[in-house]
Design a protein around this motif. Structure first.
Motif, PDB file in Angstrom:
ATOM      1  N   GLY A 192      39.647  49.020  24.460  1.00 32.54           N
ATOM      2  CA  GLY A 192      38.694  48.435  25.398  1.00 32.54           C
ATOM      3  C   GLY A 192      39.144  48.559  26.836  1.00 32.54           C
ATOM      4  N   VAL A 193      38.567  47.721  27.692  1.00 35.47           N
ATOM      5  CA  VAL A 193      38.864  47.763  29.121  1.00 35.47           C
ATOM      6  C   VAL A 193      39.135  46.347  29.627  1.00 35.47           C
ATOM      7  CG1 VAL A 193      37.390  49.787  29.461  1.00 35.47           C
ATOM      8  CG2 VAL A 193      36.440  47.505  29.829  1.00 35.47           C
ATOM      9  N   PHE A 194      39.715  46.274  30.831  1.00 35.05           N
ATOM     10  CA  PHE A 194      39.829  44.990  31.508  1.00 35.05           C
ATOM     11  C   PHE A 194      39.420  45.171  32.958  1.00 35.05           C
ATOM     12  CE2 PHE A 194      44.144  46.793  31.948  1.00 35.05           C
ATOM     13  CZ  PHE A 194      44.364  46.682  33.310  1.00 35.05           C
ATOM     14  N   THR A 195      38.846  44.128  33.536  1.00 31.07           N
ATOM     15  CA  THR A 195      38.421  44.155  34.931  1.00 31.07           C
ATOM     16  C   THR A 195      38.791  42.833  35.594  1.00 31.07           C
ATOM     17  OG1 THR A 195      36.206  43.223  34.529  1.00 31.07           O
ATOM     18  CG2 THR A 195      36.449  45.612  34.325  1.00 31.07           C
ATOM     19  N   PHE A 196      38.986  42.889  36.903  1.00 27.43           N
ATOM     20  CA  PHE A 196      39.201  41.657  37.660  1.00 27.43           C
ATOM     21  C   PHE A 196      37.860  41.202  38.210  1.00 27.43           C
ATOM     22  CE2 PHE A 196      40.142  39.211  41.504  1.00 27.43           C
ATOM     23  CZ  PHE A 196      41.049  38.287  41.004  1.00 27.43           C
ATOM     24  N   VAL A 197      37.490  39.963  37.910  1.00 27.71           N
ATOM     25  CA  VAL A 197      36.210  39.414  38.348  1.00 27.71           C
ATOM     26  C   VAL A 197      36.473  38.538  39.567  1.00 27.71           C
ATOM     27  CG1 VAL A 197      34.212  38.047  37.691  1.00 27.71           C
ATOM     28  CG2 VAL A 197      35.399  39.431  35.966  1.00 27.71           C
ATOM     29  N   ASP A 198      35.977  38.987  40.731  1.00 22.08           N
ATOM     30  CA  ASP A 198      36.257  38.283  41.980  1.00 22.08           C
ATOM     31  C   ASP A 198      35.778  36.839  41.949  1.00 22.08           C
ATOM     32  OD1 ASP A 198      37.500  40.396  43.421  1.00 22.08           O
ATOM     33  OD2 ASP A 198      35.554  41.330  43.706  1.00 22.08           O
ATOM     34  N   GLU A 199      34.574  36.623  41.408  1.00 19.98           N
ATOM     35  CA  GLU A 199      34.002  35.273  41.415  1.00 19.98           C
ATOM     36  C   GLU A 199      34.852  34.290  40.610  1.00 19.98           C
ATOM     37  OE1 GLU A 199      32.445  38.011  40.630  1.00 19.98           O
ATOM     38  OE2 GLU A 199      30.994  38.296  42.256  1.00 19.98           O
ATOM     39  N   ALA A 200      35.437  34.780  39.527  1.00 21.57           N
ATOM     40  CA  ALA A 200      36.245  33.910  38.669  1.00 21.57           C
ATOM     41  C   ALA A 200      37.720  33.946  39.032  1.00 21.57           C
ATOM     42  CB  ALA A 200      36.071  34.329  37.201  1.00 21.57           C
ATOM     43  N   THR A 201      38.081  34.863  39.937  1.00 21.53           N
ATOM     44  CA  THR A 201      39.489  35.109  40.300  1.00 21.53           C
ATOM     45  C   THR A 201      40.371  35.219  39.059  1.00 21.53           C
ATOM     46  OG1 THR A 201      40.012  32.743  40.586  1.00 21.53           O
ATOM     47  CG2 THR A 201      39.251  33.978  42.538  1.00 21.53           C
ATOM     48  N   ALA A 202      39.870  35.930  38.074  1.00 18.06           N
ATOM     49  CA  ALA A 202      40.600  36.135  36.819  1.00 18.06           C
ATOM     50  C   ALA A 202      40.143  37.452  36.198  1.00 18.06           C
ATOM     51  CB  ALA A 202      40.352  34.985  35.854  1.00 18.06           C
ATOM     52  N   HIS A 203      40.905  37.905  35.229  1.00 15.05           N
ATOM     53  CA  HIS A 203      40.575  39.137  34.541  1.00 15.05           C
ATOM     54  C   HIS A 203      39.677  38.880  33.330  1.00 15.05           C
ATOM     55  CE1 HIS A 203      44.107  40.434  36.862  1.00 15.05           C
ATOM     56  NE2 HIS A 203      43.608  41.647  36.763  1.00 15.05           N
ATOM     57  N   LYS A 204      38.860  39.867  33.032  1.00 18.57           N
ATOM     58  CA  LYS A 204      37.978  39.823  31.871  1.00 18.57           C
ATOM     59  C   LYS A 204      38.327  40.983  30.960  1.00 18.57           C
ATOM     60  CE  LYS A 204      33.059  40.155  30.620  1.00 18.57           C
ATOM     61  NZ  LYS A 204      31.682  40.325  31.176  1.00 18.57           N
ATOM     62  N   ARG A 205      38.468  40.696  29.665  1.00 19.24           N
ATOM     63  CA  ARG A 205      38.768  41.743  28.679  1.00 19.24           C
ATOM     64  C   ARG A 205      37.505  42.058  27.891  1.00 19.24           C
ATOM     65  NH1 ARG A 205      42.448  37.904  25.669  1.00 19.24           N
ATOM     66  NH2 ARG A 205      41.008  36.502  26.744  1.00 19.24           N
ATOM     67  N   ILE A 206      37.264  43.352  27.662  1.00 20.12           N
ATOM     68  CA  ILE A 206      36.062  43.776  26.944  1.00 20.12           C
ATOM     69  C   ILE A 206      36.457  44.737  25.829  1.00 20.12           C
ATOM     70  CG2 ILE A 206      33.796  44.863  27.137  1.00 20.12           C
ATOM     71  CD1 ILE A 206      33.956  44.297  30.183  1.00 20.12           C
ATOM     72  N   GLU A 207      36.338  44.306  24.588  1.00 17.90           N
ATOM     73  CA  GLU A 207      36.588  45.210  23.472  1.00 17.90           C
ATOM     74  C   GLU A 207      35.442  46.213  23.375  1.00 17.90           C
ATOM     75  OE1 GLU A 207      37.434  43.359  19.778  1.00 17.90           O
ATOM     76  OE2 GLU A 207      38.891  41.943  20.616  1.00 17.90           O
ATOM     77  N   SER A 208      35.767  47.471  23.089  1.00 17.82           N
ATOM     78  CA  SER A 208      34.730  48.496  23.041  1.00 17.82           C
ATOM     79  C   SER A 208      35.199  49.677  22.207  1.00 17.82           C
ATOM     80  CB  SER A 208      34.383  48.978  24.446  1.00 17.82           C
ATOM     81  OG  SER A 208      33.446  50.037  24.410  1.00 17.82           O
ATOM     82  N   SER A 209      34.297  50.199  21.384  1.00 14.13           N
ATOM     83  CA  SER A 209      34.598  51.417  20.621  1.00 14.13           C
ATOM     84  C   SER A 209      34.397  52.666  21.476  1.00 14.13           C
ATOM     85  CB  SER A 209      33.691  51.491  19.387  1.00 14.13           C
ATOM     86  OG  SER A 209      32.322  51.484  19.772  1.00 14.13           O
ATOM     87  N   SER A 210      33.853  52.502  22.681  1.00 14.00           N
ATOM     88  CA  SER A 210      33.677  53.607  23.629  1.00 14.00           C
ATOM     89  C   SER A 210      34.314  53.220  24.953  1.00 14.00           C
ATOM     90  CB  SER A 210      32.197  53.934  23.810  1.00 14.00           C
ATOM     91  OG  SER A 210      31.601  54.318  22.597  1.00 14.00           O
TER      92      SER A 210
END
Length: 243
Positions: A192-210
């Motif tokens: 999957g991927v991870f992104t930093f979300v400015d509004e939450a000032t935290a990272h978000k993890r996203i599981e993905s088969s693509s």
């Protein structure tokens, strides 16, 4: 009825990149060679699918004060307002003003690799960047402040196994959210991927088969939001000509 399918096209793209990265990991025994191959695959992916305005390579980055960054695996930059990019026997040096994003490309993500990537990103973000007014048909447009340089890490696998995108990864990513060192975006191709979300000032993890396709889409969206890099002050660099 058309036989084209967007889900199939996206899945095919992911399989292609994932296969190449897997071969690089399993077939090559020399750590340096594996790293170079992984880096080349990610650079090839970005060169093929990013819009033409963006250039991609491995490089050092320099500012007008003569300070150089560490060697960066993947640099995404713009040539529109950058009159020079040095290329000496394949080793490239890019002015700091033209950089949009920097990534480290490794075989596997773990705590040490996150720290390593943060350190590399910090050597780029700490560089000085100039900005000049932009001439237009309606007169000059005021100089804009340099934008935030995206930083991240791309890998094939995760050394965290239970689960690969679990709390251990989240805790490590959120351990340093400073503007200088935070990782804005990353891809773990197998998971999957991870992104930093400015509004939450935290990272978000996203599981993905693509994951690779999702990473590309997220990266392009973030590049779009940055707009265009500032026009550099070439005079600030010319002072080094006779030094």
């Amino acid at each position: 009825m058309s036989e084209w399918s967007l889900p199939k096209l996206f899945a095919s793209l992911h399989r292609k990149i994932d296969t190449e990265l897997s071969v690089a990991r399993e077939a090559l025994n020399h750590p340096g060679t594996k790293g170079d191959t992984s880096e080349a695959i990610w650079i090839g992916l970005l060169r093929q699918y990013l819009p033409e305005r963006y250039r991609v390579c491995s490089a050092h980055i320099v500012d007008s004060e003569g300070v150089f960054s560490d060697q960066i695996d993947i640099v995404i930059f713009d040539r529109q307002y950058s009159p020079f990019v040095f290329d000496f026997l394949g080793a490239k040096v890019i002015p700091a003003e033209s950089v949009y994003a920097v990534f480290e490309a490794k075989q596997s993500i773990n705590a040490a690799m996150i720290d390593y990537a943060r350190g590399k990103v910090a050597t780029v973000r700490s560089l000085s960047r100039t900005s000049m007014p932009i001439p237009t048909a309606n007169g000059p447009v005021a100089a804009v402040p340099p934008k935030h340089i995206l930083g991240g890490l791309v890998t094939l696998e995760s050394d965290w196994k239970s689960p690969p995108l679990g709390d251990a990864l989240q805790e490590k990513l959120d351990g340093d959210r400073s503007v200088l060192k935070r990782l804005d975006l990353g891809c773990i191709a197998a998971h999957g991927v991870f992104t930093f979300v400015d509004e939450a000032t935290a990272h978000k993890r996203i599981e993905s088969s693509s994951a690779t396709t999702r990473f590309l889409f997220e990266l392009i969206a973030r590049l779009q939001s940055l707009g265009t890099v500032p026009m550099m002050d070439i005079g600030a660099y010319s002072k080094w000509l006779d030094s």
